[in-house]
Design a protein around this motif. Sequence first.
Motif, short mmCIF file in Angstrom:
data_model
loop_
_atom_site.label_atom_id
_atom_site.label_comp_id
_atom_site.label_asym_id
_atom_site.label_seq_id
_atom_site.Cartn_x
_atom_site.Cartn_y
_atom_site.Cartn_z
N GLU A 8 0.81 -1.21 0.00
CA GLU A 8 0.00 0.00 0.00
C GLU A 8 0.84 1.26 0.00
N ASP A 9 2.06 1.19 0.55
CA ASP A 9 2.94 2.36 0.53
C ASP A 9 3.84 2.39 -0.70
N GLY A 10 3.73 1.40 -1.56
CA GLY A 10 4.49 1.38 -2.80
C GLY A 10 5.95 1.02 -2.65
N LYS A 11 6.37 0.54 -1.48
CA LYS A 11 7.79 0.29 -1.24
C LYS A 11 8.21 -1.16 -1.48
N THR A 12 7.24 -2.07 -1.56
CA THR A 12 7.56 -3.48 -1.74
C THR A 12 6.80 -4.01 -2.95
N LEU A 13 7.51 -4.72 -3.82
CA LEU A 13 6.91 -5.31 -5.01
C LEU A 13 7.03 -6.82 -4.91
N TRP A 14 5.90 -7.52 -5.13
CA TRP A 14 5.90 -8.97 -5.20
C TRP A 14 5.68 -9.39 -6.65
N VAL A 15 6.51 -10.28 -7.15
CA VAL A 15 6.46 -10.74 -8.54
C VAL A 15 6.12 -12.22 -8.54
N HIS A 16 5.01 -12.58 -9.15
CA HIS A 16 4.60 -13.98 -9.24
C HIS A 16 5.27 -14.61 -10.45
N ALA A 17 6.33 -15.38 -10.23
CA ALA A 17 7.02 -16.12 -11.29
C ALA A 17 6.39 -17.51 -11.33
N SER A 18 5.33 -17.65 -12.13
CA SER A 18 4.48 -18.83 -12.00
C SER A 18 5.20 -20.13 -12.31
N LEU A 19 6.13 -20.14 -13.27
CA LEU A 19 6.79 -21.39 -13.62
C LEU A 19 8.06 -21.65 -12.82
N SER A 20 8.43 -20.72 -11.95
CA SER A 20 9.45 -20.99 -10.94
C SER A 20 8.82 -21.44 -9.65
N ARG A 21 7.48 -21.36 -9.60
CA ARG A 21 6.72 -21.68 -8.39
C ARG A 21 7.19 -20.81 -7.23
N LEU A 22 7.39 -19.51 -7.53
CA LEU A 22 7.91 -18.57 -6.55
C LEU A 22 7.19 -17.23 -6.65
N VAL A 23 7.14 -16.52 -5.53
CA VAL A 23 6.90 -15.09 -5.52
C VAL A 23 8.18 -14.44 -5.04
N ASN A 24 8.81 -13.65 -5.91
CA ASN A 24 10.03 -12.96 -5.55
C ASN A 24 9.70 -11.55 -5.06
N VAL A 25 10.38 -11.12 -4.01
CA VAL A 25 10.05 -9.89 -3.30
C VAL A 25 11.18 -8.88 -3.46
N TYR A 26 10.82 -7.61 -3.72
CA TYR A 26 11.82 -6.58 -3.98
C TYR A 26 11.49 -5.30 -3.21
N ASP A 27 12.54 -4.66 -2.73
CA ASP A 27 12.44 -3.34 -2.12
C ASP A 27 12.53 -2.31 -3.25
N VAL A 28 11.43 -1.62 -3.53
CA VAL A 28 11.41 -0.65 -4.62
C VAL A 28 11.24 0.77 -4.09
N SER A 29 11.65 0.99 -2.85
CA SER A 29 11.51 2.31 -2.25
C SER A 29 12.44 3.33 -2.88
N ASP A 30 13.54 2.87 -3.48
CA ASP A 30 14.49 3.77 -4.13
C ASP A 30 14.83 3.19 -5.51
N LEU A 31 14.35 3.84 -6.55
CA LEU A 31 14.56 3.34 -7.91
C LEU A 31 15.80 3.94 -8.57
N SER A 32 16.60 4.70 -7.81
CA SER A 32 17.81 5.27 -8.38
C SER A 32 18.89 4.23 -8.61
N SER A 33 18.72 3.07 -8.01
CA SER A 33 19.63 1.94 -8.22
C SER A 33 18.77 0.69 -8.36
N PRO A 34 19.33 -0.41 -8.89
CA PRO A 34 18.54 -1.62 -9.07
C PRO A 34 17.86 -2.04 -7.77
N PRO A 35 16.55 -2.32 -7.82
CA PRO A 35 15.83 -2.70 -6.59
C PRO A 35 16.47 -3.91 -5.91
N VAL A 36 16.43 -3.87 -4.60
CA VAL A 36 17.07 -4.90 -3.79
C VAL A 36 16.15 -6.11 -3.65
#
Length: 746
Positions: free
Chosen positions: A439-467
């Motif tokens: 809701e605060d826009g700082k965390t992104l969850w990516v559903h990689a369906s064929l990896s059977r994973l949800v990968n999580v990223y810190d997107v609070s600062d886009l000046s460098s590659p998200p962590v």
Amino acid sequence: MRRAHAGIPLAIFLAGAALASCGDGATDKPPPAPFALGAIVGPAVAYVGENVCFSLPITGGPTAEVAWNLGDGTAVPPAMLFTMVCHTYTEPGRRLLGATAIYKGQKLVATRGVAVVRKPMAIRPNTSSTIVLDAKHRHLWVANTDHDHVARLDADVPAFLPQSLVNCGAPRTLAISGAILAAACQGDGTVVFYDLDKDETRGKIDLGPGSAPFGVVADPRGEGVFFVTLSGTGELAAVRAEDHKILSKIPVFPDVRGVAALADGTVLVTRWRATAEGANVAVIDGAFPAALAAGEPLLLPPDVGLDSDTNNSGVPSFLNQIVPSPDGGRAIVPSLRANTVTGMYRTGKPLSFETTARAILTEIELGGPTGTPFERKAGRYAFDDLDFASAAVFSPEGDVIYVAIQGAERVEVRDAVSFDVAGSIDDVGHAPDGLVLSEDGKTLWVHASLSRLVNVYDVSDLSSPPVPLGGIATAVSEVLFEDVLRGKQIFYSSRDPRMSRTSYMSCASCHLDGEGDNLVWDFTQRGEGLRNTTPLAGRAGTAHGPLHWSANFDEVQDFEHDIRGPMGGTGFLPDDVFHAGMIDQTLGAPKEGLSAELDALASYVASLGSFGKSPFRSNDPAALASRQKGKDIFFSAEAGCSTCHAPPRFTDSALAADKNYVLHDVGTLGPGSGSRLGGPLPGLDTPTLRGLWKSAPYLHDGSAPTLRAVLRDRNATDQHGKTSHLGDADLDDLERYLLTLDDDEP
């Protein structure tokens, strides 16, 4: 405050810094601080039409003159102590602010950006997605289509093992309204509800045989109402969880998939597969309480004349999702642009790996605030060196949009107005097809369906590659055989240079979900001709005989030729192996056993043995009688349909040891039909008739938009079975029978 200079817009006002006292003249005063600027202070996002202020901290320059540039053409000339500026922006866009301070001949500059957006709606729009966030309980819910269940995950990493709490056939998308989760289950024709507070299933709604629900979205106005797209029947339904009731159902167009809903009652629906004329989006009035009223569909026509190394012509294809902006003024449709415009027969120009297909976003202007008529304008943005855009999500303020690129296995981060690059996240897992933000826009969850994973990223600062923060498993065990899963991952991946040069194409570019794109391609340069994409689903690889209309492949591994040729990949066979003996001929020596990747690909395609359930099946007595009449005509000696289309496969095509395949000229060959294996095209391989309800247009060149056109318009000489003697009623009965040929007994 000093008076504003002449010419400065009234929307701007400036504030001066207070002058400090010089003290009492003591000689032990500290030396003055050096002249320096701090970072410009102000919000990262400004709203169109609302006043926004920025300030410039200055040290060591008590009488500095400051000039401002507001980034939209508004400039404030130098004046003493103008350390604050306020402004009202009139148009959205990303602006670069500049402040220049001058003191005793020194000039210092500070800059910063601000995103100008239209103010988000108080009640945000909703869109269908394969993954949703239950923020109250800190849970993620994921549609595990292959596993026939919806899994609940911890939203934070590290996480406990996922729990499979909703079981149904092939769930595709999810939505949350209050404390109710809804899952659209394509495989068994249901919508299943789950109570998030009570942690229990709340029942389901059966939407009918062959309905194939795909998209589900919560009505933002609440009341536990959901809108569901029925991809099998081409309808939109409004359903209520409380009493498991279908409130309303209306026809939209075939192949409905993506769905979104706005708080003003507007519902947006996409047509999954385009036609030669273009793609469709429908704007529907979902008047509360969900008394649906269909609007006229918006046509997204093909683009022409765009072929280059950075763009291509074609139609938007595979519209899985439509995503309204937070302000409700526009919507973004991620998809693939399929180039069915260009080709040697159609335009005299060849298709290259760069001009065949690529990821695009279509932007649809919705007309602004509630009550404003829809303007129905649309623009497009094309991605370079990337394939299908499978999903998207706006940041909470609407200044940034995240776009999942399925085959390239990455997320592109773009400015939501200009689509300029704001960042990217690489290697997010196999086949990302769902995105969700906190809701605060700082965390992104990516559903990689064929990896059977949800990968999580810190997107609070886009000046460098998200962590990357970690990955969360979506299933405890795997339901596919190892070689089938690996083959499916290869099928969807354009990232591997062996499959495609610069990530433009994969097998899924034409066969998403194992289906066909229902488009007609110009393959003249491949030694073929105009070719209507053949679906893979139901055919189980080569179980129905050789591949393609001209029977030019006799094993799935022969797609090595397409991979090395028009797809621009290096191939999965070593060059010395590929060019040995007759392996480099499509009907030559077998390739099976020479490449683990090609064999896995063949295993996945062979697993596609189901056509699904036809929505034209009915227990209505009149429909059953009509179907039986059509069946009698089909099997009659006079019509002769079953001569080539005998059950159970409804084709006479079969693999042959001598590779001498029987091809039929049924009177549909024409100037654009091309050739076969470098020679004349004597006829066509007989396709199965199962699955006809979802594979229009028909014939090898797509020249028959309907079955009636096949039976009458394209069969005037009775070469394709004898149908000229049939009247309209008989043709209606025959069509009904043909449209019901699915996985069930004929």
